[in-house]
Design an enzyme around this catalytic site. Structure first.
Site, short mmCIF file in Angstrom:
data_model
loop_
_atom_site.label_atom_id
_atom_site.label_comp_id
_atom_site.label_asym_id
_atom_site.label_seq_id
_atom_site.Cartn_x
_atom_site.Cartn_y
_atom_site.Cartn_z
CG ASP A 105 -5.33 -6.56 -6.38
OD1 ASP A 105 -5.49 -5.90 -7.43
OD2 ASP A 105 -6.23 -6.69 -5.53
NE ARG A 124 -12.74 -15.65 -0.53
CZ ARG A 124 -12.88 -14.38 -0.94
NH1 ARG A 124 -12.54 -14.04 -2.18
NH2 ARG A 124 -13.35 -13.45 -0.15
CG ASP A 143 -1.66 2.11 6.17
OD1 ASP A 143 -1.96 1.81 7.35
OD2 ASP A 143 -1.50 3.27 5.80
CG HIS A 200 -2.10 -0.86 1.11
ND1 HIS A 200 -2.79 -1.34 2.20
CD2 HIS A 200 -2.75 -1.36 0.03
CE1 HIS A 200 -3.81 -2.07 1.80
NE2 HIS A 200 -3.80 -2.10 0.49
N GLY A 245 2.26 -2.52 -10.24
CA GLY A 245 2.91 -1.48 -11.03
C GLY A 245 3.78 -0.50 -10.28
CB THR A 246 3.03 2.18 -7.87
OG1 THR A 246 2.03 2.65 -8.77
CG2 THR A 246 3.78 3.36 -7.28
N GLY A 295 -2.24 -1.69 -8.54
CA GLY A 295 -3.31 -2.32 -7.74
C GLY A 295 -4.71 -1.93 -8.17
CG HIS A 332 -5.98 4.64 -4.77
ND1 HIS A 332 -6.01 5.51 -3.71
CD2 HIS A 332 -4.67 4.35 -5.00
CE1 HIS A 332 -4.77 5.76 -3.32
NE2 HIS A 332 -3.93 5.06 -4.08
CG ASP A 376 -10.01 -6.06 -0.37
OD1 ASP A 376 -9.51 -6.00 0.76
OD2 ASP A 376 -11.06 -6.68 -0.63
#
Length: 130
Positions: free
Chosen positions: A61, A97, A81, A9, A36-37, A56, A88, A91
């Site tokens: 993700d 899962r 976090d 995050h 990406g970031t 994300g 944005h 999750d």
């Protein structure tokens, strides 16, 4: 080759960079993938190559989750976090899962990430002592 995903995050990006720097010698022996970031920051701030998925919010993700389902990942570090995550940001629920279903370790804290990486080092017979 061991394949590990790295996600963080926004508020945890400095923490993942710090972790990656500490484990850079080990991670250099792994195939790395990241959102990406996070992937961009790691490649800019270390000598590591990271295969970058979408960011994300654009589904990175989910792309990493697909790799878990395809048995293409050995572990995931997702420094999240829990207090100030933004809408944005990715999750963790779906990723957690799919990791549980496929028995792939997922670390969400620095300490958990260290245990995960140390365990993968043992599997790879990598000497962690400098």
């Amino acid at each position: 080759m061991t394949r590990v995903a790295l996600i963080a995050h926004d508020e945890k990006k400095p923490d993942i960079i710090d972790l990656v720097r500490e484990y850079e010698d080990l991670l250099a022996t792994f195939d790395l993938v990241g959102t990406g970031t996070t992937g961009k920051r790691i490649t800019e701030e270390t000598d590591l190559d990271v295969e970058r998925k979408q960011s994300g919010p654009l589904g990175g993700d989910t792309q990493i989750g697909a790799e878990v389902a395809d048995d293409a990942l050995d572990g995931i570090v997702f420094l999240r976090d829990p207090l100030t995550a933004q809408p944005h940001e990715p999750d963790i629920s779906a990723l957690l899962r799919i990791c549980d279903v496929h028995d792939v370790p997922l670390a969400t804290t620095r300490t958990g990430a260290e245990y995960l990486l140390d365990g993968l080092a043992l599997d790879a017979d990598f000497d962690l002592d400098p």
